[in-house]
Design a protein around this motif. Structure first.
Motif, PDB file in Angstrom:
ATOM      1  N   GLU A 178      -6.856   1.084   7.829  1.00  0.00           N
ATOM      2  CA  GLU A 178      -7.010   0.355   6.567  1.00  0.00           C
ATOM      3  C   GLU A 178      -7.040  -1.138   6.846  1.00  0.00           C
ATOM      4  O   GLU A 178      -6.878  -1.579   7.990  1.00  0.00           O
ATOM      5  N   TYR A 192       2.718  -7.204   6.998  1.00  0.00           N
ATOM      6  CA  TYR A 192       1.787  -8.272   6.624  1.00  0.00           C
ATOM      7  C   TYR A 192       1.860  -9.421   7.617  1.00  0.00           C
ATOM      8  O   TYR A 192       0.843 -10.000   7.999  1.00  0.00           O
ATOM      9  N   THR A 239      -4.218   2.884  -5.971  1.00  0.00           N
ATOM     10  CA  THR A 239      -5.648   2.774  -6.274  1.00  0.00           C
ATOM     11  C   THR A 239      -6.409   3.844  -5.496  1.00  0.00           C
ATOM     12  O   THR A 239      -7.298   4.499  -6.041  1.00  0.00           O
ATOM     13  N   ARG A 240      -6.067   4.023  -4.225  1.00  0.00           N
ATOM     14  CA  ARG A 240      -6.669   5.076  -3.397  1.00  0.00           C
ATOM     15  C   ARG A 240      -6.521   6.427  -4.077  1.00  0.00           C
ATOM     16  O   ARG A 240      -7.486   7.187  -4.228  1.00  0.00           O
ATOM     17  N   CYS A 274      -9.919  -0.889  -1.456  1.00  0.00           N
ATOM     18  CA  CYS A 274      -9.287  -0.850  -2.769  1.00  0.00           C
ATOM     19  C   CYS A 274      -7.796  -1.136  -2.700  1.00  0.00           C
ATOM     20  O   CYS A 274      -7.135  -0.852  -1.709  1.00  0.00           O
ATOM     21  N   GLY A 275      -7.311  -1.731  -3.773  1.00  0.00           N
ATOM     22  CA  GLY A 275      -5.887  -2.031  -3.923  1.00  0.00           C
ATOM     23  C   GLY A 275      -5.675  -2.627  -5.306  1.00  0.00           C
ATOM     24  O   GLY A 275      -6.649  -3.008  -5.969  1.00  0.00           O
TER      25      GLY A 275
HETATM   26  C1  LIG Z   1      -0.308  -2.370  -1.292  1.00  0.00           C
HETATM   27  C2  LIG Z   1      -1.159  -1.914  -0.185  1.00  0.00           C
HETATM   28  C3  LIG Z   1      -2.320  -1.164  -0.398  1.00  0.00           C
HETATM   29  C4  LIG Z   1      -2.856  -0.848  -1.776  1.00  0.00           C
HETATM   30  O1  LIG Z   1      -1.968  -0.138  -2.556  1.00  0.00           O
HETATM   31  P1  LIG Z   1      -2.162  -0.080  -4.128  1.00  0.00           P
HETATM   32  O2  LIG Z   1      -1.047   0.771  -4.592  1.00  0.00           O
HETATM   33  O3  LIG Z   1      -3.492   0.526  -4.365  1.00  0.00           O
HETATM   34  O4  LIG Z   1      -2.089  -1.480  -4.632  1.00  0.00           O
HETATM   35  C5  LIG Z   1      -3.028  -0.720   0.712  1.00  0.00           C
HETATM   36  N1  LIG Z   1      -2.630  -1.018   1.965  1.00  0.00           N
HETATM   37  C6  LIG Z   1      -1.533  -1.757   2.202  1.00  0.00           C
HETATM   38  C7  LIG Z   1      -1.163  -2.044   3.601  1.00  0.00           C
HETATM   39  C8  LIG Z   1      -0.763  -2.219   1.142  1.00  0.00           C
HETATM   40  O5  LIG Z   1       0.327  -2.954   1.391  1.00  0.00           O
END
Ligand SMILES: *Cc1c(COP(=O)(O)O)cnc(C)c1O
Length: 383
Positions: A261, A230, A290-291, A330-331
């Motif tokens: 992504e 991040y 979520t994916r 999505c996430g």
């Molecule tokens: C957390 C995250 C996601 C989404 O994950 P979920 O389990 O759907 O919340 C996607 N990409 C990255 C880089 C992440 O850190």
């Protein structure tokens, strides 16, 4: 060649299907030390009214400590508050840290549920393994969430689409500057009440595809949920924001051609022939819960979903020709968000459609909030 409809479970998906003991049993693993001065009724009411991501935290947090030779101990629910940490704590210097993102939902009958906790527990351990950190028993991971949410149940909001966002985190808390895996780790879970991520409905976001920065490379940490990924995405994100875009999408680091992504969300492409495509899990992409849920929902509706490499140049051509009708990200935090504009050095394109995006959003949020059937047993009752 696949038909896009048969589903071979990934290791994480299989681990996520594991049957869990009841929440009241795993919650007992954490001893509750109640907050002597919890939030006032006014502060609580304000937080539950605003439901702003990260603006307010619930009264407690879960905590556990791992020490070499001893393993995990001191599992407790303690008052939420500042930590005492040595300035030499390894995490501050070398970034040995992982986290998760989950939610607790209140259903109409007042019961409280979370979504696929064994999946997140398994991913937490997969991230821990990559970052050379200790494994946490699934029952401890879920126990921390269950105990915290039970103690802070009043912080789980009621309105449809709102939730108590849960953030488990583990970091190297050993005070030592040598470069090696630490001999002490701290695990925490904190909670913040949140409303619908996009308050004015599903407003489409604009995406800048970065061709000069990457979030992950082969053999790196892209598949682990670790803070450093991040941190590295912040500068490209800021540059994109300065250019008027909401988010950055990253390309593969090897060829700089294939869609990966966003900084914290996976992406999907909806084609005019009714099929859906998402970047394959190449080891540099985070395998989102979520994916995985969306792939499953779509396939069970009869929509073919292909996990492939998506070449940016081909994608741009297909958007121009109308062969791509929608894109979405999505996430857990935002669930699903339409991508209305995709731009890079060579193109700037509108993507008008949202029909599939909306239907996926509605079904998933419906399941999570107890308004749609849950044939997959994704929900786990906490209280
Ligand atoms: C957390 C995250 C996601 C989404 O994950 P979920 O389990 O759907 O919340 C996607 N990409 C990255 C880089 C992440 O850190």
């Amino acid at each position: 060649m696949t038909d896009g409809l048969t589903h071979n479970m990934t290791a994480l998906e299989a681990a996520g299907e594991r049957a869990l003991p009841a929440a009241e049993d795993v919650a007992k693993r954490f001893k509750v030390l109640p907050h002597p001065a919890p939030a006032s009724d006014e502060a609580w009411a304000k937080a539950m009214e605003e439901l702003d991501f990260g603006a307010a935290y619930s009264d407690h947090m879960a905590r556990a400590v791992w020490t070499k030779g001893e393993g995990w101990h001191s599992k407790q629910i303690v008052p939420f508050g500042p930590l005492t940490l040595s300035p030499a704590a390894a995490v501050l210097h070398y970034g040995q840290e992982i986290f998760e993102g989950m939610k607790a939902y209140r259903h109409d009958d007042g019961s409280i549920w979370t979504f696929r906790p064994a999946y997140n527990a398994a991913r937490f351990n997969a991230s821990a393994k990559r970052m050379c950190m200790p494994q946490l028993e699934v029952e401890d991971f879920v126990g921390a969430i269950a105990a915290l949410v039970k103690e802070d149940a009043k912080w789980v909001p009621t309105p449809f689409g709102s939730s108590l966002y849960l953030r488990p985190v583990m970091f190297a808390s050993e005070a030592f500057l040598g470069v090696h895996a630490a001999s002490e780790y701290t695990f925490l879970t904190i909670a913040t009440p949140v409303g619908l991520y996009f308050k004015d409905g599903l407003s489409p976001v604009s995406i800048w595809v970065a061709d000069d920065y990457h979030r992950a490379g082969p053999g790196g940490t892209g598949a682990a949920k670790t803070g450093g990924n991040y941190a590295g995405a912040l500068l490209p994100q800021e540059k994109a924001a300065e250019a008027g875009f909401d988010q950055v999408c990253f390309l593969d680091a090897r060829e700089n051609q294939y869609l990966e992504e966003l900084g914290g969300m996976n992406v999907f492409v909806v084609r005019s022939d009714g099929s859906v495509v998402t970047p394959a899990l190449t080891g540099t992409i985070l395998e989102g819960s979520t994916r995985s849920a969306i792939i499953r929902l779509l396939r069970d509706r009869g929509t073919p979903v292909f996990e492939e490499r998506i070449r940016l140049a081909d994608l741009a051509d297909d958007i121009k020709r109308g062969e791509v009708t929608e894109m979405f990200a999505c996430g857990t935090a935002a669930v699903v968000t339409p991508i209305g504009r995709l731009a890079s050095t060579d193109f700037d394109l509108e993507i008008p459609g949202t029909a599939v995006t909306l239907s996926v959003y509605n079904q998933l949020v419906g399941i999570q909030n107890g308004e749609e059937p849950d044939p997959y047993n994704w929900l786990y009752r906490i209280a």
